[in-house]
Scaffold this active site. Sequence first.
Site, short mmCIF file in Angstrom:
data_model
loop_
_atom_site.label_atom_id
_atom_site.label_comp_id
_atom_site.label_asym_id
_atom_site.label_seq_id
_atom_site.Cartn_x
_atom_site.Cartn_y
_atom_site.Cartn_z
N TYR A 140 60.51 101.90 74.70
CA TYR A 140 61.26 101.02 73.79
C TYR A 140 61.47 99.69 74.49
O TYR A 140 62.02 99.63 75.59
CB TYR A 140 62.60 101.65 73.44
CG TYR A 140 63.35 100.85 72.39
CD1 TYR A 140 63.16 101.11 71.04
CD2 TYR A 140 64.22 99.83 72.74
CE1 TYR A 140 63.82 100.38 70.06
CE2 TYR A 140 64.89 99.10 71.78
CZ TYR A 140 64.69 99.37 70.45
OH TYR A 140 65.34 98.63 69.49
N GLN A 208 65.37 103.82 64.07
CA GLN A 208 64.15 104.15 63.33
C GLN A 208 62.92 104.08 64.24
O GLN A 208 61.96 104.84 64.06
CB GLN A 208 63.96 103.23 62.11
CG GLN A 208 63.73 101.77 62.41
CD GLN A 208 65.02 100.98 62.51
OE1 GLN A 208 66.08 101.53 62.77
NE2 GLN A 208 64.95 99.68 62.27
N ASN A 228 70.36 98.69 72.42
CA ASN A 228 71.75 98.53 72.03
C ASN A 228 72.41 99.88 71.79
O ASN A 228 71.84 100.95 72.08
CB ASN A 228 71.86 97.63 70.80
CG ASN A 228 71.13 98.20 69.59
OD1 ASN A 228 70.82 99.39 69.53
ND2 ASN A 228 70.84 97.35 68.62
N GLN A 273 74.25 87.80 84.81
CA GLN A 273 74.53 89.10 84.20
C GLN A 273 75.32 88.93 82.91
O GLN A 273 75.07 89.60 81.91
CB GLN A 273 75.32 89.95 85.19
CG GLN A 273 75.14 91.43 85.00
CD GLN A 273 73.71 91.85 85.28
OE1 GLN A 273 72.98 91.19 85.99
NE2 GLN A 273 73.30 92.97 84.70
N HIS A 276 73.68 88.27 79.30
CA HIS A 276 72.94 89.30 78.57
C HIS A 276 73.58 89.65 77.24
O HIS A 276 72.88 89.82 76.23
CB HIS A 276 72.86 90.59 79.41
CG HIS A 276 71.71 90.64 80.36
ND1 HIS A 276 70.40 90.76 79.95
CD2 HIS A 276 71.67 90.61 81.71
CE1 HIS A 276 69.61 90.79 81.01
NE2 HIS A 276 70.35 90.70 82.08
N GLU A 340 75.70 99.47 87.70
CA GLU A 340 74.25 99.39 87.50
C GLU A 340 73.60 98.57 88.60
O GLU A 340 72.59 98.98 89.18
CB GLU A 340 73.98 98.76 86.13
CG GLU A 340 72.51 98.61 85.80
CD GLU A 340 72.29 97.83 84.52
OE1 GLU A 340 71.17 97.88 83.99
OE2 GLU A 340 73.23 97.16 84.04
N HIS A 341 74.14 97.39 88.89
CA HIS A 341 73.64 96.51 89.94
C HIS A 341 74.75 96.24 90.94
O HIS A 341 75.89 95.96 90.54
CB HIS A 341 73.17 95.17 89.38
CG HIS A 341 72.22 95.27 88.24
ND1 HIS A 341 72.62 95.19 86.91
CD2 HIS A 341 70.86 95.43 88.21
CE1 HIS A 341 71.56 95.29 86.12
NE2 HIS A 341 70.49 95.45 86.88
N ASP A 374 65.28 92.00 88.25
CA ASP A 374 64.99 91.98 86.82
C ASP A 374 63.56 91.56 86.54
O ASP A 374 62.95 92.02 85.57
CB ASP A 374 65.94 91.01 86.10
CG ASP A 374 67.23 91.68 85.67
OD1 ASP A 374 67.34 92.92 85.82
OD2 ASP A 374 68.12 90.98 85.17
N GLU A 428 71.29 144.57 88.51
CA GLU A 428 71.64 143.69 87.39
C GLU A 428 71.41 144.36 86.04
O GLU A 428 71.64 143.76 84.99
CB GLU A 428 70.81 142.40 87.46
CG GLU A 428 71.21 141.51 88.62
CD GLU A 428 70.51 140.16 88.59
OE1 GLU A 428 69.57 139.99 87.78
OE2 GLU A 428 70.92 139.26 89.34
N HIS A 433 62.39 144.84 84.78
CA HIS A 433 62.07 143.90 85.87
C HIS A 433 61.76 144.69 87.14
O HIS A 433 60.77 144.44 87.84
CB HIS A 433 63.26 142.96 86.13
CG HIS A 433 63.36 141.79 85.20
ND1 HIS A 433 63.66 141.93 83.87
CD2 HIS A 433 63.19 140.45 85.43
CE1 HIS A 433 63.68 140.73 83.30
NE2 HIS A 433 63.39 139.81 84.24
#
Length: 446
Positions: A140, A208, A228, A273, A276, A340-341, A374, A428, A433
Amino acid sequence: MHRCYFISILDLTDRAELPRWLAALARSAETEEDTRRTVATILGEVRSGGAQAAIRWTEKLDRVVLDLDRLRVPESALQEARTRLDREQPELMSALRSMIANIRRFAEGQRACLQDLSLGLPGGGTVGERWVPLKRAGVYIPGGRAFYPSTLAMTVIPAQVAGVERIVGVTPPKPEATLPGAWGIDPLVLACASELGLTELYPFGGAQGLGFLAFGEPAVDILTGPGNRFVSEAKRQLVGTCGIDALAGPTELLVIADGSANPAWVAEDLLGQAEHDPDAAAVLLSEDRNLLEAVSRELTARIEASPRRAILEQSIQAHGRLIHAERELIVAFAQAWAPEHLEVCVEDPESWLPDLTTASALFLGTSSAEAFGDYGAGPNHVLPTDRSARFASPLGVATYLKRQSLLRLSPADAASMAPWVDRLAQAEGLVHHGRSAALRCGHNQK
């Protein structure tokens, strides 16, 4: 005249205050339930209606009318965009190629580190595991406020290096009246796709777009790439249908700086940053109050002069912080937030490294601006956010691989293991088994 909101210097003096500080940095969830319902509706319709449903939602949300028979962007359009960029903007094309080369070099280094495992057993058999690539990956590429060829490269190259057979990209279109690209896709994204050798690209965004990848003819094994809140929620709802890389939220930057840092550099890193997204978080922590005051002055001047002033003021008012604290509390804040950074703009960044283990990506030293990450210094910029870096990792080659265990027992190995495997299975209550193992004993062949 407007004043910059990022001007107050706050004091962090007590570790017990950390939960309150982190809660203040949390992004709004006011529309969360509405988002869940909308995404569930979209995914349900795409699951049952396929590409036609994705086309309807694209028309409704993006105001772009797509043709079912002409959905896939043709390779000729990708090649044309690359040829035009090469001819009309050779320096930009050169920059694109430099980014691609660095990302590929780093990805190839990652792949070389992922070794298959084979351990010998006393009877001559082996146990181990191997790394195998996924068959189909969906990437994506965001396209809301801007288009991101850098994200295209960051998601596609590791998949290629991993050996994924089929890579399918989706990106939100814009009305072609506002963008002179094929299918409303930015020409730079098209050129980047061609340079990468990506041949499958579709003009779908949002939930979608992910539904098209997960339920459509691609039916991908994994979905990667940031987006998003609708994209993140779609990923959440698609868990179990296919793999996902992470539930990425708004971007985050924490800068730790001392008196050796350049205030103008730090200010621009924070603004880079903040630009964004209105929900982006940009935070500076320092023991040096003089540095904090100098950065505050730089921020005020630079925001007032910025062409992106409106978005900077929104993000900084909500999630910008200048914080004065001692080193112990700076480390505690960084570890608790797991940003994140994380830029470590200090004279001796290596001395901080052992204590900073939770951030997604570290940038060590004043020259190592987050912007270089980046745009393709090598490490990936698709990263965990919202404190998930405590347990999640950056996107990379391993994202597109899975580990497959291997067991190859000789008759002698099986005979040696069978008695104690039988004993454990019986304990068990799994009788068959035990019998299955016992049959491998040399004295019991029935």
